[in-house]
Design an enzyme around this catalytic site. Sequence first.
Site, PDB file in Angstrom:
ATOM      1  N   GLN A  17     144.000  38.542   7.544  1.00  0.00           N
ATOM      2  CA  GLN A  17     145.085  39.106   6.744  1.00  0.00           C
ATOM      3  C   GLN A  17     145.725  40.259   7.517  1.00  0.00           C
ATOM      4  O   GLN A  17     145.092  41.297   7.710  1.00  0.00           O
ATOM      5  CB  GLN A  17     144.502  39.612   5.416  1.00  0.00           C
ATOM      6  CG  GLN A  17     145.510  40.228   4.484  1.00  0.00           C
ATOM      7  CD  GLN A  17     144.822  41.041   3.388  1.00  0.00           C
ATOM      8  OE1 GLN A  17     143.692  41.512   3.567  1.00  0.00           O
ATOM      9  NE2 GLN A  17     145.493  41.228   2.277  1.00  0.00           N
ATOM     10  N   SER A  62     147.882  45.842   7.256  1.00  0.00           N
ATOM     11  CA  SER A  62     147.867  47.253   7.673  1.00  0.00           C
ATOM     12  C   SER A  62     148.357  47.438   9.095  1.00  0.00           C
ATOM     13  O   SER A  62     148.127  46.590   9.967  1.00  0.00           O
ATOM     14  CB  SER A  62     146.440  47.815   7.582  1.00  0.00           C
ATOM     15  OG  SER A  62     145.920  47.626   6.294  1.00  0.00           O
ATOM     16  N   GLU A 105     141.677  38.819  -7.104  1.00  0.00           N
ATOM     17  CA  GLU A 105     140.365  39.453  -6.951  1.00  0.00           C
ATOM     18  C   GLU A 105     139.288  38.400  -6.764  1.00  0.00           C
ATOM     19  O   GLU A 105     139.437  37.264  -7.195  1.00  0.00           O
ATOM     20  CB  GLU A 105     140.028  40.257  -8.210  1.00  0.00           C
ATOM     21  CG  GLU A 105     140.367  41.717  -8.134  1.00  0.00           C
ATOM     22  CD  GLU A 105     139.684  42.408  -6.993  1.00  0.00           C
ATOM     23  OE1 GLU A 105     140.369  43.177  -6.315  1.00  0.00           O
ATOM     24  OE2 GLU A 105     138.481  42.183  -6.772  1.00  0.00           O
ATOM     25  N   GLU A 156     141.713  56.312  -4.078  1.00  0.00           N
ATOM     26  CA  GLU A 156     142.854  57.084  -4.604  1.00  0.00           C
ATOM     27  C   GLU A 156     143.972  56.131  -5.028  1.00  0.00           C
ATOM     28  O   GLU A 156     144.603  56.327  -6.078  1.00  0.00           O
ATOM     29  CB  GLU A 156     143.370  58.062  -3.539  1.00  0.00           C
ATOM     30  CG  GLU A 156     142.428  59.231  -3.229  1.00  0.00           C
ATOM     31  CD  GLU A 156     141.226  58.837  -2.371  1.00  0.00           C
ATOM     32  OE1 GLU A 156     141.254  57.756  -1.737  1.00  0.00           O
ATOM     33  OE2 GLU A 156     140.244  59.611  -2.339  1.00  0.00           O
TER      34      GLU A 156
HETATM   35  C1  LIG Z   1     136.257  47.553   6.830  1.00  0.00           C
HETATM   36  C2  LIG Z   1     137.735  47.454   6.676  1.00  0.00           C
HETATM   37  C3  LIG Z   1     138.350  46.207   6.718  1.00  0.00           C
HETATM   38  C4  LIG Z   1     139.748  46.101   6.608  1.00  0.00           C
HETATM   39  N1  LIG Z   1     140.304  44.871   6.708  1.00  0.00           N
HETATM   40  C5  LIG Z   1     141.668  44.758   6.667  1.00  0.00           C
HETATM   41  C6  LIG Z   1     142.294  43.494   6.872  1.00  0.00           C
HETATM   42  O1  LIG Z   1     141.629  42.477   7.067  1.00  0.00           O
HETATM   43  N2  LIG Z   1     143.639  43.427   6.865  1.00  0.00           N
HETATM   44  C7  LIG Z   1     144.421  44.525   6.645  1.00  0.00           C
HETATM   45  O2  LIG Z   1     145.642  44.391   6.613  1.00  0.00           O
HETATM   46  N3  LIG Z   1     143.861  45.751   6.453  1.00  0.00           N
HETATM   47  C8  LIG Z   1     142.499  45.880   6.460  1.00  0.00           C
HETATM   48  N4  LIG Z   1     141.901  47.113   6.287  1.00  0.00           N
HETATM   49  C9  LIG Z   1     142.765  48.288   6.167  1.00  0.00           C
HETATM   50  C10 LIG Z   1     142.792  48.900   4.781  1.00  0.00           C
HETATM   51  O3  LIG Z   1     143.541  48.103   3.891  1.00  0.00           O
HETATM   52  C11 LIG Z   1     143.392  50.302   4.946  1.00  0.00           C
HETATM   53  O4  LIG Z   1     142.483  51.052   5.723  1.00  0.00           O
HETATM   54  C12 LIG Z   1     143.626  50.980   3.614  1.00  0.00           C
HETATM   55  O5  LIG Z   1     144.661  50.345   2.911  1.00  0.00           O
HETATM   56  C13 LIG Z   1     143.963  52.483   3.793  1.00  0.00           C
HETATM   57  O6  LIG Z   1     145.023  52.640   4.697  1.00  0.00           O
HETATM   58  P1  LIG Z   1     144.907  53.653   5.934  1.00  0.00           P
HETATM   59  O7  LIG Z   1     143.629  53.373   6.644  1.00  0.00           O
HETATM   60  O8  LIG Z   1     146.173  53.564   6.698  1.00  0.00           O
HETATM   61  O9  LIG Z   1     144.755  55.096   5.277  1.00  0.00           O
HETATM   62  P2  LIG Z   1     145.939  55.986   4.690  1.00  0.00           P
HETATM   63  O10 LIG Z   1     146.839  55.140   3.875  1.00  0.00           O
HETATM   64  O11 LIG Z   1     146.528  56.776   5.791  1.00  0.00           O
HETATM   65  O12 LIG Z   1     145.129  56.939   3.716  1.00  0.00           O
HETATM   66  C14 LIG Z   1     144.418  58.100   4.182  1.00  0.00           C
HETATM   67  C15 LIG Z   1     143.898  58.829   2.953  1.00  0.00           C
HETATM   68  O13 LIG Z   1     144.996  59.295   2.152  1.00  0.00           O
HETATM   69  C16 LIG Z   1     144.856  58.818   0.806  1.00  0.00           C
HETATM   70  N5  LIG Z   1     146.188  58.488   0.272  1.00  0.00           N
HETATM   71  C17 LIG Z   1     147.162  57.782   0.896  1.00  0.00           C
HETATM   72  N6  LIG Z   1     148.225  57.638   0.078  1.00  0.00           N
HETATM   73  C18 LIG Z   1     147.911  58.250  -1.090  1.00  0.00           C
HETATM   74  C19 LIG Z   1     148.604  58.432  -2.345  1.00  0.00           C
HETATM   75  N7  LIG Z   1     149.823  57.930  -2.546  1.00  0.00           N
HETATM   76  N8  LIG Z   1     147.954  59.096  -3.336  1.00  0.00           N
HETATM   77  C20 LIG Z   1     146.692  59.585  -3.151  1.00  0.00           C
HETATM   78  N9  LIG Z   1     145.999  59.457  -1.977  1.00  0.00           N
HETATM   79  C21 LIG Z   1     146.588  58.795  -0.974  1.00  0.00           C
HETATM   80  C22 LIG Z   1     144.006  57.549   0.949  1.00  0.00           C
HETATM   81  O14 LIG Z   1     143.339  57.254  -0.272  1.00  0.00           O
HETATM   82  C23 LIG Z   1     143.050  57.950   2.040  1.00  0.00           C
HETATM   83  O15 LIG Z   1     141.984  58.718   1.520  1.00  0.00           O
HETATM   84  C24 LIG Z   1     140.529  47.263   6.394  1.00  0.00           C
HETATM   85  C25 LIG Z   1     139.901  48.511   6.331  1.00  0.00           C
HETATM   86  C26 LIG Z   1     138.533  48.615   6.470  1.00  0.00           C
HETATM   87  C27 LIG Z   1     137.904  49.969   6.410  1.00  0.00           C
END
Ligand SMILES: Cc1cc2nc3c(=O)[nH]c(=O)nc-3n(C[C@H](O)[C@H](O)[C@H](O)COP(=O)(O)OP(=O)(O)OC[C@H]3O[C@@H](n4cnc5c(N)ncnc54)[C@H](O)[C@@H]3O)c2cc1C
Length: 395
Positions: free
Chosen positions: A126, A129, A250, A379
């Site tokens: 998928q 991100s 889900e 969050e």
């Molecule tokens: C093990 C693992 C597997 C994954 N697999 C996939 C995958 O297969 N495909 C894919 O596309 N993605 C995948 N992801 C990515 C995952 O979806 C993202 O890490 C997640 O959506 C958070 O985005 P970010 O890492 O950019 O953090 P950010 O969005 O930068 O967030 C950083 C922090 O800020 C907080 N924050 C951000 N916006 C807000 C808001 N509006 N209000 C309050 N708090 C906020 C977040 O909660 C977090 O604590 C994976 C992640 C992990 C850890």
Amino acid sequence: MNDEQFRAEVRGWLAAQLGSAEFGCLVGKGGSGRQHEFMAERMAWEQRLGADGWIGFGWPEENGGRGLPWSMQVIFHEEYARANAPGRVGHIGENLVGPTLLMFGTAEQKARFLPGIAAGTELWCQGYSEPGAGSDLAGLRTRASLRDGEWHIDGQKIWTSMAHVADWCFLLARTEPLDSTGPGADRHRGLSCLLVPVRQPGIKIRPIMQLTGTAEFNEVFFDDARTAAGNVAGKPGDGWRVALGMLGVERGVSNFGQLIGFQREFEAALATARGNGSIADPEIAARIADAWIGLQVMRFTTEDTLGGADPAAGGVAAGGVAANIAKLLWAPWHQRLGELAVDVTGADATLAGPGYDLTDAQRRFLFTRAETIFGGSNEIQRNIVAERGLGLPRG
Ligand SMILES: Cc1cc2nc3c(=O)[nH]c(=O)nc-3n(C[C@H](O)[C@H](O)[C@H](O)COP(=O)(O)OP(=O)(O)OC[C@H]3O[C@@H](n4cnc5c(N)ncnc54)[C@H](O)[C@@H]3O)c2cc1C
């Protein structure tokens, strides 16, 4: 066939397969933080599941499923977890891509892609991100344009689970420039969900090492990668709606299986605490009781989630805030169990074996840090519950 007969059939099938010389080595293998284990054998396992009709079996028969009811899907996942059967390599295809194509795909796309998922022969990842676009997904920059009958794709994805073994990527890309005066001027429009073959010269994959010492997710670079013009799920420009549709799907029924796995992990922590006497510590005893209560709460909540299941999703419960609440319960619960499991072990838990060989408890403790992030951080889940469930103003 009634539910009990079906349960006996599933149990018998799992016992025969996992007792065989071919698959006996897979009991308890694979899964989160252990995806590197027995990959070739687990691929063969996927294909055995597929050949015997155990992948996508809730999907309609005309789409390669068996149209089995909820109760039987729950039973399968319960028995699968009870047998400690291996972590699934094909779960993204079966649980996310398949149901999304059932909801949004054309007849041609269903005919092309669902059989490979159901047979366990085509794996998916998928690609949502990006660096700078995780929670704020609509900020993504990977772009695709239609030229000479093909989509040409440039950009970068990150954290793409299983991309290193996947055949196809379900990719969210910008197909209208943000600065256009057309639909792309609104950043939630002008996006499209493309179905992209992974193994091609325009795609480079770089694994990212996790805390567990394994690499299950990746950076994926697109440099004039291609896919056919017809490989867009939903309509071009309608990608936001399709992408949210997938996020709303889900693992409803498989949550019952997950709970059985959680119960087993809880019992292991309890046995360790009893065995080494740490249960006499009132703080440890209180945390064990708390974990047990959490398990019961999750069981009731999972039943609620199933109540909101959408048959159009082909046997997988579609979202609604019940699914967000369930994630808010299980992810922190599992993280706390990971902490409890190493705390009951004592100082030994701080030592890794030779070559960073981790115990189950250590691996769980480390991997569960990710669970409150992937699939939408805590969050973001709370924001969704507040805004869509309670009707509170946007923060
Ligand atoms: C093990 C693992 C597997 C994954 N697999 C996939 C995958 O297969 N495909 C894919 O596309 N993605 C995948 N992801 C990515 C995952 O979806 C993202 O890490 C997640 O959506 C958070 O985005 P970010 O890492 O950019 O953090 P950010 O969005 O930068 O967030 C950083 C922090 O800020 C907080 N924050 C951000 N916006 C807000 C808001 N509006 N209000 C309050 N708090 C906020 C977040 O909660 C977090 O604590 C994976 C992640 C992990 C850890």
